[in-house]
Design an enzyme around this catalytic site. Structure first.
Site, PDB file in Angstrom:
ATOM      1  N   LYS A 138      -5.768 -33.362  29.184  1.00  0.00           N
ATOM      2  CA  LYS A 138      -4.999 -33.395  27.875  1.00  0.00           C
ATOM      3  C   LYS A 138      -5.666 -33.148  26.612  1.00  0.00           C
ATOM      4  O   LYS A 138      -6.542 -33.935  26.409  1.00  0.00           O
ATOM      5  CB  LYS A 138      -4.123 -34.630  27.650  1.00  0.00           C
TER       6      LYS A 138
ATOM      7  N   CYS B 188       0.540 -26.082  30.300  1.00  0.00           N
ATOM      8  CA  CYS B 188       1.629 -26.202  29.283  1.00  0.00           C
ATOM      9  C   CYS B 188       1.352 -26.754  28.066  1.00  0.00           C
ATOM     10  O   CYS B 188       0.094 -27.130  27.978  1.00  0.00           O
ATOM     11  CB  CYS B 188       3.120 -26.896  29.935  1.00  0.00           C
TER      12      CYS B 188
ATOM     13  N   ASP C 287      11.924 -42.471  29.625  1.00  0.00           N
ATOM     14  CA  ASP C 287      12.447 -40.786  30.161  1.00  0.00           C
ATOM     15  C   ASP C 287      12.077 -40.797  31.621  1.00  0.00           C
ATOM     16  O   ASP C 287      11.341 -39.938  31.845  1.00  0.00           O
ATOM     17  CB  ASP C 287      11.502 -39.977  29.413  1.00  0.00           C
TER      18      ASP C 287
END
Length: 417
Positions: free
Chosen positions: A140, A113, A245
């Site tokens: 990443k 993603c 979050d």
């Protein structure tokens, strides 16, 4: 007159007895009142000290309006190519210790993603000088064609992960690549991936994942919740940060049912700036936010506690959206009227009490993470560990996005497709 003498003696004795009782009362009553006053004062002082201690231990994060201003640095006036060369040439002492060894190579990259800084991929790490087993990792990566400021931000993000993510319940950093393009952070891969996707697979009855059978029970929900609470306690109590979050989409799961918290972007912002940018804070879906965050007030650890209660609901319902009968725009007005989610069908009373405690309107009334750990640990032996959690209703991704108020671009949702 003589016949009345005994009566006079009796009256005198009664008088002396009453006088002794009065004297005793004059001693006992003040003593009791003094003791009661002392007890009340002690309780008040204890509660005040406890409240002050809790306030000192909880990070209070202020919201920053607008887009944070970037400080000017030595690279601003340089051509991009020259600035890039200088950034790569600078050897940070911390990153140097975590630099990917020359004999290890990244292969078989599989796109997962897009994240905050760019592509997130699953890959295999091999060691050319050894015949040992390969290692599955998550990358990443920052795009090569990027600005010097973005490079500096990405480097700070890598340093944040290295410094902070050294707890068993946080995603683990393995190596980084800071002296060559593309800049890259190499993280531990969890075999079962994202918890939300795992819950959905279980919801659909697909308990056989990667040749293993996983029966998710209420007792296992307790065990996973304890691990997550430990990670959040470490962030809030030890590091004076907030996660910001907390949700199933930001938890990773291994085949031995150990979990790791990920999605630490907001925590990284707080670490770097000391405040939480309102623009980034607003990206968190409404149904996971505490009342004070919906009101745009300062954020504390107790704000994460509220979201932790929502996460418990997600786990026990196998990934159902919170407030399933409400649209995101309807949630706040219902919360103002003390509307809380009802107890899910397969949720025990003890777990539901913990959830409701997390959803106290006043943040000060919610338990701390250390208290939640104790509560979860004490109730886990009584949880149902025999019957697997099941669900009869089917989940549709588009309906979930609409009801949960989650963007179609959310990375974990893409992984669930």
């Amino acid at each position: 007159m003589r016949s009345q003498q005994p009566h006079c003696n009796s009256s005198s004795g009664d008088y002396l007895y009453d006088e002794i009782k009065m004297q005793n009362a004059m001693i006992i009553i003040p003593t009791f009142l003094a003791f009661s006053t002392l007890l009340v004062v002690s309780v008040i002082v204890w509660k005040t000290c406890r409240r002050r201690k809790d306030a000192e231990s909880e990070p209070i994060i202020l919201l920053e309006d607008g887009i944070p201003k970037q400080d000017r640095n030595e690279y601003d006036s340089l051509p991009t190519a020259t600035a890039t060369e200088r950034i790569l040439a600078f050897k940070d002492s911390l990153l140097a210790k975590w630099e990917l060894p020359k004999d290890r190579h990244i292969q078989e990259e599989e796109f997962l993603c897009l994240g905050r800084y760019g592509q997130i991929s699953r890959a295999t790490l091999i060691q050319t000088s050894s015949l040992g087993p390969s290692l599955s990792v998550v990358l990443k990566k920052l795009p090569v064609a990027t600005s010097p400021q973005e490079m500096k931000d990405f480097i700070e993000m890598m340093k944040f992960h290295i410094k902070i993510c050294n707890h068993a319940s946080l995603v683990k950093v393995l190596w980084c690549q800071s002296q060559a393009l593309p800049l890259c952070l190499i993280l531990e891969a969890m075999s079962l991936g994202n918890l939300l996707c795992f819950l959905w697979q279980t919801h659909q009855g697909d308990l056989s994942i990667k040749e293993h059978i996983y029966d998710l029970t209420e007792k296992r929900v307790f065990a996973m919740a304890i691990q997550i609470a430990h990670g959040l306690e470490y962030l809030t109590a030890s590091q004076k940060l907030i996660h910001g979050d907390v949700a199933a989409r930001n938890v990773l799961l291994h085949q031995d049912m150990t979990v790791r918290l990920c999605g630490l972007g907001l925590a990284g912002e707080v670490y770097r700036r000391g405040v939480l940018p309102s623009r980034k804070a607003a990206e968190v879906p409404v149904k996971w936010l505490s009342p004070e965050r919906l009101l745009k007030r300062p954020v504390t650890a107790k704000s994460d506690v509220w979201s932790f209660g929502i996460l418990l609901y997600e786990m026990i319902t196998l990934g159902a959206p919170p407030y399933p009968a409400l649209l995101p725009s309807e949630v706040f007005s219902r919360l103002q009227r003390q509307h809380l989610m009802q107890k899910p069908k397969q949720c025990g009373n003890n777990l539901y009490r913990i959830m409701r405690n997390c959803w106290q309107w006043k943040a000060s009334k919610r338990s701390s993470f250390s208290q939640l750990i104790n509560q979860l640990d004490s109730h886990m032996p009584h949880a149902n560990g025999a019957e697997p959690l099941t669900a009869t209703e089917r989940l549709d991704l588009s309906d979930y996005q609409r009801i949960a108020g989650v963007s179609p671009g959310e990375a974990p949702l893409k992984l669930c497709l």
